[in-house]
Design an enzyme around this catalytic site. Structure first.
Site, mmCIF file in Angstrom:
data_model
loop_
_atom_site.group_PDB
_atom_site.id
_atom_site.type_symbol
_atom_site.label_atom_id
_atom_site.label_comp_id
_atom_site.label_asym_id
_atom_site.label_seq_id
_atom_site.Cartn_x
_atom_site.Cartn_y
_atom_site.Cartn_z
ATOM 1 N N ALA A 12 -11.495 -3.484 1.278
ATOM 2 C CA ALA A 12 -10.530 -3.084 2.276
ATOM 3 C C ALA A 12 -10.522 -1.585 2.419
ATOM 4 C CB ALA A 12 -9.175 -3.845 1.731
ATOM 5 N N VAL A 13 -9.316 -1.049 2.937
ATOM 6 C CA VAL A 13 -9.266 0.394 3.308
ATOM 7 C C VAL A 13 -9.545 1.365 2.161
ATOM 8 C CG1 VAL A 13 -6.636 0.186 3.284
ATOM 9 C CG2 VAL A 13 -8.141 1.973 4.417
ATOM 10 N N MET A 14 -8.810 0.624 0.915
ATOM 11 C CA MET A 14 -8.888 1.680 -0.192
ATOM 12 C C MET A 14 -10.231 1.673 -0.893
ATOM 13 S SD MET A 14 -5.995 3.398 -0.727
ATOM 14 C CE MET A 14 -5.972 3.766 -2.534
ATOM 15 N N ARG A 34 -15.724 -10.375 -1.225
ATOM 16 C CA ARG A 34 -15.627 -11.731 -1.041
ATOM 17 C C ARG A 34 -16.154 -12.181 0.231
ATOM 18 N NH1 ARG A 34 -10.058 -14.682 -1.313
ATOM 19 N NH2 ARG A 34 -9.697 -13.372 0.423
ATOM 20 N N SER A 139 -3.486 6.993 -6.602
ATOM 21 C CA SER A 139 -2.421 7.346 -5.449
ATOM 22 C C SER A 139 -2.736 8.195 -4.457
ATOM 23 C CB SER A 139 -1.288 8.272 -6.034
ATOM 24 O OG SER A 139 -0.162 8.227 -5.450
ATOM 25 N N LYS A 196 1.615 5.254 -12.929
ATOM 26 C CA LYS A 196 1.473 5.152 -11.401
ATOM 27 C C LYS A 196 2.697 4.527 -11.194
ATOM 28 C CE LYS A 196 0.030 4.728 -7.340
ATOM 29 N NZ LYS A 196 -0.059 3.776 -6.560
ATOM 30 N N HIS A 199 5.802 7.188 -10.976
ATOM 31 C CA HIS A 199 4.913 8.166 -9.930
ATOM 32 C C HIS A 199 5.840 7.149 -8.662
ATOM 33 C CE1 HIS A 199 2.692 8.424 -6.229
ATOM 34 N NE2 HIS A 199 2.331 9.466 -6.316
ATOM 35 N N ASN A 200 5.507 6.079 -8.472
ATOM 36 C CA ASN A 200 6.111 5.364 -7.454
ATOM 37 C C ASN A 200 7.654 5.516 -7.332
ATOM 38 O OD1 ASN A 200 3.467 4.919 -6.455
ATOM 39 N ND2 ASN A 200 3.617 2.606 -6.964
ATOM 40 N N GLU A 203 8.734 8.647 -6.215
ATOM 41 C CA GLU A 203 8.419 8.900 -4.850
ATOM 42 C C GLU A 203 9.955 8.392 -4.179
ATOM 43 O OE1 GLU A 203 4.712 7.356 -3.643
ATOM 44 O OE2 GLU A 203 5.742 6.423 -2.018
ATOM 45 N N ARG A 300 17.952 1.860 0.289
ATOM 46 C CA ARG A 300 17.075 0.857 1.127
ATOM 47 C C ARG A 300 17.560 -0.160 1.252
ATOM 48 N NH1 ARG A 300 10.620 2.398 0.284
ATOM 49 N NH2 ARG A 300 10.938 4.806 -0.131
ATOM 50 N N HIS A 465 32.847 -8.129 -31.333
ATOM 51 C CA HIS A 465 31.493 -7.790 -31.288
ATOM 52 C C HIS A 465 31.373 -6.548 -32.420
ATOM 53 C CE1 HIS A 465 30.362 -10.265 -28.469
ATOM 54 N NE2 HIS A 465 31.218 -9.681 -27.393
HETATM 55 P P1 NBP Z 1 -5.965 -5.256 0.057
HETATM 56 O O1 NBP Z 1 -4.559 -5.202 -1.071
HETATM 57 O O2 NBP Z 1 -5.230 -5.381 1.387
HETATM 58 O O3 NBP Z 1 -6.701 -6.394 -0.388
HETATM 59 C C1 NBP Z 1 -7.695 -6.834 0.087
HETATM 60 C C2 NBP Z 1 -8.896 -6.882 -0.413
HETATM 61 O O4 NBP Z 1 -8.703 -7.837 -1.649
HETATM 62 C C3 NBP Z 1 -10.258 -7.609 0.377
HETATM 63 O O5 NBP Z 1 -11.147 -6.812 -0.235
HETATM 64 C C4 NBP Z 1 -10.175 -8.917 0.263
HETATM 65 O O6 NBP Z 1 -11.124 -9.609 0.257
HETATM 66 C C5 NBP Z 1 -9.977 -8.914 -1.677
HETATM 67 N N1 NBP Z 1 -9.383 -10.206 -2.225
HETATM 68 C C6 NBP Z 1 -8.328 -10.846 -1.949
HETATM 69 BR BR1 NBP Z 1 -6.899 -10.352 -0.831
HETATM 70 N N2 NBP Z 1 -8.210 -12.009 -2.590
HETATM 71 C C7 NBP Z 1 -9.318 -12.014 -3.342
HETATM 72 C C8 NBP Z 1 -9.963 -12.990 -4.309
HETATM 73 N N3 NBP Z 1 -9.365 -14.082 -4.719
HETATM 74 N N4 NBP Z 1 -11.170 -12.668 -4.829
HETATM 75 C C9 NBP Z 1 -11.764 -11.599 -4.358
HETATM 76 N N5 NBP Z 1 -11.226 -10.696 -3.400
HETATM 77 C C10 NBP Z 1 -10.140 -10.894 -2.997
HETATM 78 O O7 NBP Z 1 -6.408 -3.802 -0.140
HETATM 79 P P2 NBP Z 1 -6.190 -2.437 -0.161
HETATM 80 O O8 NBP Z 1 -5.132 -2.101 0.898
HETATM 81 O O9 NBP Z 1 -7.599 -1.599 0.341
HETATM 82 O O10 NBP Z 1 -5.676 -2.232 -1.490
HETATM 83 C C11 NBP Z 1 -6.457 -2.405 -2.734
HETATM 84 C C12 NBP Z 1 -5.466 -2.207 -3.900
HETATM 85 O O11 NBP Z 1 -5.195 -0.564 -4.061
HETATM 86 C C13 NBP Z 1 -4.241 -2.911 -3.995
HETATM 87 O O12 NBP Z 1 -4.063 -3.307 -5.256
HETATM 88 C C14 NBP Z 1 -3.131 -1.955 -3.204
HETATM 89 O O13 NBP Z 1 -1.964 -2.453 -3.891
HETATM 90 C C15 NBP Z 1 -3.786 -0.618 -4.081
HETATM 91 N N6 NBP Z 1 -3.233 0.481 -3.430
HETATM 92 C C16 NBP Z 1 -3.401 0.733 -1.919
HETATM 93 C C17 NBP Z 1 -3.166 1.740 -1.363
HETATM 94 C C18 NBP Z 1 -2.870 1.677 0.088
HETATM 95 O O14 NBP Z 1 -2.535 2.807 0.738
HETATM 96 N N7 NBP Z 1 -3.517 0.803 1.001
HETATM 97 C C19 NBP Z 1 -2.565 2.827 -2.057
HETATM 98 C C20 NBP Z 1 -2.751 2.772 -3.228
HETATM 99 C C21 NBP Z 1 -3.162 1.531 -4.047
HETATM 100 P P3 NBP Z 1 -11.936 -10.208 1.649
HETATM 101 O O15 NBP Z 1 -11.951 -9.296 2.461
HETATM 102 O O16 NBP Z 1 -12.603 -11.524 1.413
HETATM 103 O O17 NBP Z 1 -10.248 -10.890 2.244
#
Ligand code: NBP
Length: 490
Positions: A12-14, A34, A139, A196, A199-200, A203, A300, A465
């Site tokens: 995914a994006v990260m 996956r 982060s 982390k 940190h959050n 923030e 919030r 107590h």
């Molecule tokens: P996501 O948190 O949206 O997760 C998507 C990814 O997880 C895809 O590659 C998906 O595969 C995979 N996945 C899932 Br959902 N279930 C799965 C399973 N059972 N087995 C294998 N793969 C599985 O991605 P993200 O936004 O890139 O974040 C990744 C991590 O980094 C998270 O823990 C997030 O909290 C953390 N993070 C995110 C940010 C941010 O700004 N986005 C910042 C800092 C940390 P698929 O493609 O097959 O569905």
């Protein structure tokens, strides 16, 4: 292609951006997702990406695999596998898939936003399987992942030398020569994810403090968005210099096509993913007063009750409106000082919680280095963190940041301003929960005697107590039959 330096699961994006960051810095990366179509799209699309995203030659260092078996077989030994999937059960699912494919000594790295308790558990499970584990906070969002995040690794220390080079190379850099990596070993087990989480939470506190400063300047002084832009611009040139002050300044400059300011059109209901709440919840478990972050979470929550607030606004009246008649320029400076002092209390509380967690879990944390990890690549990056690093360098066992000479004199200097701002805001009926929590914490922490003597008497009265006495050794408990001893009702 020869075997890869590192492998990454979860595109995914990260995950995608971390892979690009690694390949842009010369590392060869095997990738697996996956949903295999995502792998093909990512790898196939690399040639079409601009050169500032995929550096020349980087695409050739990335290869995609369709099965976990092919993926694992493509990695150099000891294998380093970074997991960037959704936090929670998916991380465990991927670990279970990997375990039978890996050899003793191979390293699994979870870079997602995992709960530190899960990381503590995985740390033990993976050790029992003769593998090594790192749970790391990452982060800085997607931009940070690509250009240089703050990285906070913890887990099996013996795995660190095998990932240090990759992590410190791809992380954000700070310092006069831009060569100090915002990545260093944090500690055992879930320590990286804990840092982390802190940190959050911090923030959340920083953001809410800035919002309260904005609210005060807007409602007490009636500053316009253009004036607010100038105030935040100036603040960003001094001790408050930080990413969040900088983006706040910028927000006041963004206009709609009709010339009005976008910020005024945004609905005042804050959302949250719950990461600040985690820190507060654990502060309660540890019994440490992390009041600012908790108030920031509640702020919030209250903002989200928009409909109720709109109804109440027509019914619940404050006192008759008072106009500010003081020196406008001085008051702006007062708000700046109040923000600085409150922010200091927030970090002081964050570090107190870190120390309490370290004691609870047996982690040996370097607080100064942790401040350094946050100096670049992440949302709370600021000049202020350099001063925190110096405070812990001077005294690594400093029990509270407020006791450091530099910060003690800063708060002393800010105090008159801080009190004026809070008094004025309260007088005018403005909600400033985090500014107020900061001052209450400061005033509470500096009291040798609090009213808890009465509280202990109440507890002993209704629940036997028991209590300790000021004129007896600590730990010696006393009980009074309050009903017999009290003044009998006539
Ligand atoms: P996501 O948190 O949206 O997760 C998507 C990814 O997880 C895809 O590659 C998906 O595969 C995979 N996945 C899932 Br959902 N279930 C799965 C399973 N059972 N087995 C294998 N793969 C599985 O991605 P993200 O936004 O890139 O974040 C990744 C991590 O980094 C998270 O823990 C997030 O909290 C953390 N993070 C995110 C940010 C941010 O700004 N986005 C910042 C800092 C940390 P698929 O493609 O097959 O569905």
């Amino acid at each position: 292609m020869s075997k890869h330096d590192i492998g990454l699961i979860g595109l995914a994006v990260m995950g995608q951006n971390l892979v690009l960051n690694m390949a842009n810095h010369g590392f060869s990366v095997g990738v697996y997702n996956r949903t295999t179509a995502t792998t093909d799209e990512f790898v196939g699309g690399l040639k079409n990406e601009p050169a500032d995203k995929v550096y020349p030659g980087a695409a050739e260092r990335i290869a995609g695999y369709h099965t976990p078996e092919e993926f694992v077989a493509s990695l150099k030994s000891p294998r380093r596998v970074m997991i960037m999937v959704k936090a929670g059960a998916p991380v465990d699912a991927v670990i279970q898939q990997l375990k039978p494919l890996l050899a003793p000594g191979d390293i699994i790295i979870d870079g997602g936003n995992s709960d530190f308790r899960d990381t503590n558990r995985r740390h033990e499970e993976i050790k029992a399987a003769n593998l090594r584990f790192i749970g790391t906070g990452v982060s800085g969002g997607e931009e940070g992942a690509l250009k240089g995040p703050s990285i906070m690794p913890g887990g099996h220390h013996e795995a660190w030398p095998f990932v240090k080079d990759v992590f410190q190379t791809i992380s954000a850099k700070v310092g006069p020569n831009n060569d100090i990596p915002c990545c260093d070993w944090v500690g055992d087990a879930g320590a990286g994810h804990y840092v982390k989480m802190i940190h959050n939470g911090i923030e959340y506190g920083d953001m809410q403090l800035i919002c309260e400063a904005y609210f005060i300047l807007k409602n007490v002084l009636g500053l316009t968005n253009d004036e607010l832009y100038e105030v935040f611009k100036e603040w960003n040139e001094g001790e408050l210099e930080s990413y969040l002050i900088e983006i706040t300044r910028d927000i006041f400059s963004v206009k709609e096509p009709d010339g009005s300011h976008l910020v005024d059109k945004i609905l005042d209901t804050a959302q949250q993913k719950g990461t600040g709440k985690w820190m507060s919840q654990h502060a309660l478990d540890l019994g440490v007063p992390t009041t600012l972050i908790t108030e920031a979470v509640y702020a919030r929550c209250l903002s989200a009750q928009k409909d109720g607030r709109v109804r109440a606004s027509g019914l619940l009246k404050g006192i008759a409106e008072t106009k500010f008649t003081g020196d406008k320029k001085q008051f702006i400076e007062d708000v700046r000082q109040a923000l600085y002092a409150s922010k200091l209390c927030s970090y002081a509380q964050g570090y107190v919680q870190l120390d309490a967690a370290a004691k609870e879990f047996g982690w040996n944390l370097n607080n100064g280095n942790i401040a350094l990890l946050w100096r670049g690549g992440c949302i709370i990056r600021s000049r202020f963190l350099g001063d925190i690093k110096s405070a812990f360098d001077k005294n690594p066992t400093l029990e509270n940041l407020l006791l450091d000479d530099f910060f003690r004199s800063a708060v002393e200097k800010a105090q008159p301003s801080w009190r004026r701002v809070i008094a004025t805001s309260v007088q005018m009926g403005l909600p400033i929960p985090v500014f107020s929590a900061a001052l209450s914490y400061f005033d509470g922490y500096r009291q040798a005697r609090l009213p808890a003597n009465l509280l202990q008497a109440q507890r002993d009265y209704f629940g036997a107590h028991t209590y300790e006495r000021t004129d007896q050794p600590r730990g010696k408990m006393f009980h009074t039959d309050w009903i017999r001893e009290r003044k009998q009702p006539s």
